[in-house]
Design an enzyme around this catalytic site. Structure first.
Site, short mmCIF file in Angstrom:
data_model
loop_
_atom_site.label_atom_id
_atom_site.label_comp_id
_atom_site.label_asym_id
_atom_site.label_seq_id
_atom_site.Cartn_x
_atom_site.Cartn_y
_atom_site.Cartn_z
N TYR A 29 0.82 -1.21 0.00
CA TYR A 29 0.00 0.00 0.00
C TYR A 29 0.85 1.26 0.00
O TYR A 29 2.02 1.25 0.37
CB TYR A 29 -0.99 0.00 1.17
CG TYR A 29 -0.41 0.17 2.55
CD1 TYR A 29 -0.37 1.43 3.15
CD2 TYR A 29 0.08 -0.91 3.26
CE1 TYR A 29 0.13 1.59 4.43
CE2 TYR A 29 0.58 -0.76 4.54
CZ TYR A 29 0.62 0.50 5.12
OH TYR A 29 1.11 0.66 6.38
N CYS A 30 0.21 2.34 -0.45
CA CYS A 30 0.79 3.67 -0.44
C CYS A 30 -0.36 4.65 -0.19
O CYS A 30 -1.41 4.25 0.31
CB CYS A 30 1.52 3.96 -1.75
SG CYS A 30 0.45 4.01 -3.21
N ARG A 31 -0.21 5.90 -0.56
CA ARG A 31 -1.25 6.88 -0.32
C ARG A 31 -2.49 6.62 -1.16
O ARG A 31 -3.59 6.55 -0.66
CB ARG A 31 -0.73 8.29 -0.59
CG ARG A 31 -1.79 9.36 -0.38
CD ARG A 31 -1.28 10.75 -0.79
NE ARG A 31 -2.33 11.72 -0.63
CZ ARG A 31 -3.25 11.98 -1.55
NH1 ARG A 31 -3.26 11.32 -2.70
NH2 ARG A 31 -4.18 12.88 -1.33
N VAL B 279 -4.13 4.24 1.23
CA VAL B 279 -4.56 4.73 2.54
C VAL B 279 -5.77 5.65 2.41
O VAL B 279 -6.66 5.64 3.26
CB VAL B 279 -3.39 5.47 3.25
CG1 VAL B 279 -3.85 6.15 4.52
CG2 VAL B 279 -2.26 4.48 3.56
#
Length: 120
Positions: free
Chosen positions: A77-79, A106
């Site tokens: 995951y990332c932003r 996120v």
């Protein structure tokens, strides 16, 4: 996991899991490994709940793949899901067949699961 779905980039589909699917799986099983490919400062703004997340910024991923278990069920995951999509492509190209992207990152987790997270 949305095996049939996913983000198409460079002609290949990347398996994804939705935030609600991830929440449900985290509540009932532990064999998922969360890999955060964001920069350290981003974690201070907002992060997924729980302990034991692996933290490897995207720029370091290729040189640090040996720190990861190729047999693990990795949720990257990332932003917003773009960097993690790239990371999953790289991981799968290097034999991490169970790696999947957190769709929307996120911010989608914030939207679908935990609106108390800070938006950034």
């Amino acid at each position: 996991m949305s095996e049939g779905g996913g983000t198409k980039q460079n002609g290949s589909r990347v398996p994804e899991i939705s935030p609600t699917e991830l929440r449900e799986r985290l509540e009932r099983e532990r064999p998922l490994v969360l890999l955060d490919v964001r920069e350290p400062f981003e974690r201070e703004i907002a992060d997924l709940p729980g302990d034991g997340h692996l933290r490897i910024p995207m720029a370091e991923l290729l040189s640090r793949m040996d720190e990861l278990d190729a047999d693990a069920n990795l949720v990257v995951y990332c932003r917003s899901g773009a960097r993690s999509n790239w990371a999953v492509q790289q991981l799968r190209a290097h034999g991490f067949e169970k790696a999947m992207n957190l769709a929307g990152g996120v911010m989608k987790w914030r939207e679908d699961v935990d609106p108390s997270l800070t938006e950034y």
